[in-house]
Design a protein around this motif. Structure first.
Motif, PDB file in Angstrom:
ATOM      1  N   ASN A 149       9.003  14.056  -0.875  1.00 16.34           N
ATOM      2  CA  ASN A 149       8.237  15.293  -0.740  1.00 16.34           C
ATOM      3  C   ASN A 149       6.738  15.031  -0.595  1.00 16.34           C
ATOM      4  N   GLN A 150       6.181  14.140  -1.423  1.00 19.61           N
ATOM      5  CA  GLN A 150       4.739  13.943  -1.398  1.00 19.61           C
ATOM      6  C   GLN A 150       4.278  13.172  -0.168  1.00 19.61           C
ATOM      7  N   VAL A 151       5.168  12.412   0.454  1.00 19.78           N
ATOM      8  CA  VAL A 151       4.828  11.724   1.703  1.00 19.78           C
ATOM      9  C   VAL A 151       4.993  12.665   2.896  1.00 19.78           C
ATOM     10  N   GLU A 152       6.111  13.392   2.915  1.00 23.50           N
ATOM     11  CA  GLU A 152       6.368  14.310   4.034  1.00 23.50           C
ATOM     12  C   GLU A 152       5.401  15.483   4.063  1.00 23.50           C
ATOM     13  N   MET A 153       4.918  15.912   2.900  1.00 22.05           N
ATOM     14  CA  MET A 153       4.035  17.074   2.832  1.00 22.05           C
ATOM     15  C   MET A 153       2.809  16.893   3.719  1.00 22.05           C
ATOM     16  N   ILE A 154       2.279  15.661   3.791  1.00 21.57           N
ATOM     17  CA  ILE A 154       1.097  15.399   4.608  1.00 21.57           C
ATOM     18  C   ILE A 154       1.475  14.695   5.919  1.00 21.57           C
ATOM     19  N   ASN A 155       2.771  14.635   6.195  1.00 21.25           N
ATOM     20  CA  ASN A 155       3.315  14.060   7.426  1.00 21.25           C
ATOM     21  C   ASN A 155       2.931  12.589   7.600  1.00 21.25           C
ATOM     22  N   ALA A 156       2.823  11.871   6.490  1.00 23.07           N
ATOM     23  CA  ALA A 156       2.575  10.434   6.575  1.00 23.07           C
ATOM     24  C   ALA A 156       3.829   9.678   6.980  1.00 23.07           C
ATOM     25  N   ASP A 157       5.008  10.288   6.777  1.00 23.37           N
ATOM     26  CA  ASP A 157       6.248   9.603   7.138  1.00 23.37           C
ATOM     27  C   ASP A 157       6.328   9.354   8.644  1.00 23.37           C
ATOM     28  N   ASN A 158       5.820  10.294   9.449  1.00 26.44           N
ATOM     29  CA  ASN A 158       5.835  10.075  10.898  1.00 26.44           C
ATOM     30  C   ASN A 158       4.887   8.960  11.312  1.00 26.44           C
ATOM     31  N   LEU A 159       3.799   8.787  10.571  1.00 25.13           N
ATOM     32  CA  LEU A 159       2.929   7.639  10.826  1.00 25.13           C
ATOM     33  C   LEU A 159       3.672   6.344  10.528  1.00 25.13           C
ATOM     34  N   HIS A 160       4.415   6.325   9.427  1.00 25.84           N
ATOM     35  CA  HIS A 160       5.182   5.130   9.060  1.00 25.84           C
ATOM     36  C   HIS A 160       6.239   4.812  10.120  1.00 25.84           C
ATOM     37  N   ILE A 161       6.899   5.839  10.617  1.00 28.78           N
ATOM     38  CA  ILE A 161       7.918   5.630  11.652  1.00 28.78           C
ATOM     39  C   ILE A 161       7.296   4.987  12.886  1.00 28.78           C
ATOM     40  N   ALA A 162       6.046   5.363  13.173  1.00 32.31           N
ATOM     41  CA  ALA A 162       5.329   4.792  14.316  1.00 32.31           C
ATOM     42  C   ALA A 162       4.705   3.439  13.983  1.00 32.31           C
ATOM     43  N   ASP A 163       5.042   2.887  12.808  1.00 31.89           N
ATOM     44  CA  ASP A 163       4.577   1.573  12.353  1.00 31.89           C
ATOM     45  C   ASP A 163       3.110   1.569  11.948  1.00 31.89           C
ATOM     46  N   PHE A 164       2.624   2.707  11.463  1.00 25.44           N
ATOM     47  CA  PHE A 164       1.281   2.774  10.902  1.00 25.44           C
ATOM     48  C   PHE A 164       1.435   2.970   9.391  1.00 25.44           C
ATOM     49  N   THR A 165       1.296   1.878   8.673  1.00 23.92           N
ATOM     50  CA  THR A 165       1.556   1.864   7.237  1.00 23.92           C
ATOM     51  C   THR A 165       0.350   1.356   6.445  1.00 23.92           C
ATOM     52  N   GLY A 166      -0.831   1.402   7.062  1.00 19.61           N
ATOM     53  CA  GLY A 166      -2.046   0.952   6.403  1.00 19.61           C
ATOM     54  C   GLY A 166      -2.403  -0.482   6.670  1.00 19.61           C
ATOM     55  N   GLU A 167      -1.615  -1.181   7.471  1.00 12.61           N
ATOM     56  CA  GLU A 167      -1.884  -2.586   7.786  1.00 12.61           C
ATOM     57  C   GLU A 167      -3.291  -2.730   8.363  1.00 12.61           C
ATOM     58  N   GLY A 168      -4.060  -3.668   7.793  1.00 13.73           N
ATOM     59  CA  GLY A 168      -5.408  -3.932   8.284  1.00 13.73           C
ATOM     60  C   GLY A 168      -6.486  -3.110   7.610  1.00 13.73           C
ATOM     61  N   ILE A 169      -6.109  -2.134   6.784  1.00  9.56           N
ATOM     62  CA  ILE A 169      -7.082  -1.317   6.062  1.00  9.56           C
ATOM     63  C   ILE A 169      -7.190  -1.833   4.628  1.00  9.56           C
ATOM     64  N   THR A 170      -8.418  -2.032   4.161  1.00  9.86           N
ATOM     65  CA  THR A 170      -8.648  -2.531   2.809  1.00  9.86           C
ATOM     66  C   THR A 170      -9.217  -1.415   1.940  1.00  9.86           C
ATOM     67  N   ILE A 171      -8.594  -1.204   0.794  1.00  8.11           N
ATOM     68  CA  ILE A 171      -8.959  -0.121  -0.113  1.00  8.11           C
ATOM     69  C   ILE A 171      -9.388  -0.706  -1.455  1.00  8.11           C
ATOM     70  N   ALA A 172     -10.535  -0.265  -1.941  1.00  6.41           N
ATOM     71  CA  ALA A 172     -10.957  -0.601  -3.301  1.00  6.41           C
ATOM     72  C   ALA A 172     -10.603   0.563  -4.215  1.00  6.41           C
ATOM     73  N   VAL A 173      -9.871   0.284  -5.282  1.00  8.38           N
ATOM     74  CA  VAL A 173      -9.443   1.316  -6.233  1.00  8.38           C
ATOM     75  C   VAL A 173     -10.278   1.158  -7.501  1.00  8.38           C
ATOM     76  N   MET A 174     -11.048   2.207  -7.848  1.00 11.83           N
ATOM     77  CA  MET A 174     -11.864   2.191  -9.064  1.00 11.83           C
ATOM     78  C   MET A 174     -11.153   3.046 -10.109  1.00 11.83           C
ATOM     79  N   ASP A 175     -10.851   2.462 -11.265  1.00 15.95           N
ATOM     80  CA  ASP A 175     -10.073   3.237 -12.231  1.00 15.95           C
ATOM     81  C   ASP A 175     -10.227   2.673 -13.637  1.00 15.95           C
ATOM     82  N   ALA A 176      -9.295   3.085 -14.507  1.00 10.75           N
ATOM     83  CA  ALA A 176      -9.421   2.795 -15.935  1.00 10.75           C
ATOM     84  C   ALA A 176      -8.653   1.561 -16.382  1.00 10.75           C
TER      85      ALA A 176
END
Length: 540
Positions: A149-176
């Protein structure tokens, strides 16, 4: 003569047990991947770089040569002859006896062995052994399980089907805190793909960012983007790369945590990250003298908000959870979600309806909308430090769910600037034309954002090319025949415009000799459209 024949027959019988086999040896990693990709001329010809640019093909790990140290060491192994190598597969073709080739599995840099004789592979390799590219290809058809549900709600699943899964993007996570991320099975795939880039604990000043510090919040946040449990759980950017920075001291609330955050953002900038995700917000403190007021949430007051705005100016796309104060007297977004330069994410439930705890926009944000957009934060599925899939409430989770989705989107439109990506996300949202203080512009459709970005009419500038790259003095620009002139803007890594001029068919170059060495963005604009690329200024 009879004696010689007997010796020859004995040699043939013995030799049969030592017959030569061919095999591919897949290696675990490559040297200096990030540095090589940043400086592509060190690994590719100028023509190859230009071809990739012209076709919008990203330079990635497959372009980086095989580790020569590994090759040299393989040549020293008993009975092994190195026959060929492949950077695309990060593999070495070797020849030797079955026994000598199987012995290579004991080397710490060998990932798997694939005999050319398929009959030898059952005994010699793990059935699940796959190189990185095979893993990527296999995981396009995800079974999302709890995260459906939380992936389909923003239609990220169709990006994944098209082989766009974040490859090549670097994310810094700031947290506790990020306890057990380095050992949990939910992040095994992330570690196997070398996408867990470690990090730093700015609170305790230690590189051990995985120790338990009394809070598991960061582990849960990361899971919504990066975790993978076969047929049960898939994050929104399972193939992005992640730095983890602890900036929140959960044992107290003090403005020093804002300073830790800014330190981490500076570290992220120096490491070349593309995105920052933070599920932290600051409104009041243990010492009430330090408290902010809702009126202070105007994007100009707090230290952390000003730091987040600088991070955005430096070209980092900053995604911030809006906050959980919607049901309190505070109501509005906290810092740094109040910055007009970041993407602030509110929360909805599984049905896409506003949840009462999600912080809202207010009159303090003059001239801009907060939150920007929303994603599922009501009873979102996360994974805790014990590898258990659980449900939690909070914009702490809608934020990273959206951040991962945007990483997958950005992989699909790699030439877009961070501000353009943010605009595409907003414009794709469910109530873009009628935003409000509860949902902002609404729930984005990230696949629609991709389509909108790719369908822009770039007819006047799509056929241009520029060369050489890297460049030391004169950057030549070839214009399409239908364009009379283009406006050329050049920006440094701080996002500052350092050059601006018009070029025509009679004067189609710019002189960059006065620019300092480094990476720049060149933006070409026609009457109706614009497009941006990166180029490298080398020393004169």
């Amino acid at each position: 003569m009879k004696k010689n024949f007997t010796l020859l027959l004995l040699f043939l019988v013995i030799g049969k047990g030592f017959s030569q086999e061919d095999a591919w040896i897949y290696l675990i990693d490559k040297p200096n991947v990030a540095a090589s990709i940043t400086n592509p001329i060190s690994i590719l010809s100028q023509k190859a770089i230009e071809r990739k640019q012209n076709h919008n093909i990203a330079i990635d790990e497959r372009d980086v040569p095989v580790n020569e140290t590994y090759i040299s060491d393989l040549k020293l192994q008993t009975g092994i002859t190195v026959m060929a190598k492949s950077k695309w597969f990060n593999a070495i073709h070797v020849r030797g006896t079955e026994e000598d080739i199987n012995a290579l599995a004991n080397l710490n840099y060998v990932y798997s062995i694939d005999f050319a004789n398929q009959g030898l592979n059952e005994a010699s390799r793990n059935a699940s052994n796959l190189n990185k590219w095979e893993v990527e290809n296999e995981t396009i058809a995800f079974t999302y399980g709890d995260t459906q549900n939380q992936v389909e709600m923003i239609n990220a699943d169709n990006l994944h089907i098209a082989d766009f899964t974040g490859e090549g993007i670097t994310i810094a996570v700031m947290d506790a805190g990020f306890p057990n991320v380095n050992t949990m099975s939910a992040f095994q795939r992330l570690r196997d793909n070398s996408d867990l880039l470690n990090g730093y604990d700015f609170v305790d000043r230690t590189s051990d960012v995985y120790a338990f510090t009394g809070n598991n919040h960061g582990t849960k946040v990361l899971s919504t983007m990066a975790a993978f449990v076969q047929d049960q759980y898939v994050g929104t950017a399972p193939d992005a790369s992640y730095y983890l920075f602890r900036t929140e001291d959960s044992g107290s609330e003090n403005p020093v945590e804002e300073s830790y955050w800014v330190e981490a953002a500076e570290r992220a900038d120096s490491l070349g990250v593309d995105m920052i995700n933070t599920s932290l917000g600051y409104t009041d403190f243990d010492n009430s003298n330090y408290d902010y007021t809702p009126a202070d949430m105007n994007g100009q007051v707090t230290y952390i908000t000003k730091g987040a705005s600088i991070a955005a100016e430096k070209g980092i796309l900053v995604v911030v959870s809006a906050g959980n104060s919607g049901g309190t007297t505070w109501e509005t977004v906290g810092a740094p979600a109040d910055s007009p330069n970041v993407l602030s994410i509110g929360a909805v439930n599984a049905d896409g309806d506003y949840v009462s705890f999600s912080s809202r926009g207010s009159a303090a944000q003059i001239g801009y909308q907060k939150p920007d957009v929303v994603a599922r934060g009501g009873q979102a599925y996360v994974i805790d430090e014990f590898d258990s899939i659980v449900q939690n409430n909070g914009t702490s989770f809608s934020g990273p769910i959206m951040c991962g989705g945007i990483a997958s989107l950005w992989q699909a439109i790699p030439d877009a600037l961070p501000t353009e990506v943010m605009d595409f996300v907003r414009e794709s949202a469910s109530q873009f034309s009628t935003p409000d203080d509860f949902l902002g512009y609404g729930i984005p459709d990230l696949d629609l954002a991709r389509s909108n970005a790719l369908s822009l009419d770039n007819s006047q500038i799509e056929t241009f090319r520029f060369y050489p790259n890297p460049v030391s003095t004169q950057l030549n620009i070839e214009m399409p025949l239908i364009a009379n002139q283009l406006e050329v803007s050049v920006y440094n890594q701080l996002g500052q415009e350092v050059m601006n001029q018009l070029i025509t068919e009679y004067s189609s170059f710019i002189n960059v000799s006065d620019l300092a060495s480094g990476i720049y963005v060149i933006k070409l604009s026609s009457a109706n459209n614009s497009k941006a690329y990166k180029f490298i200024k080398s020393s004169n």
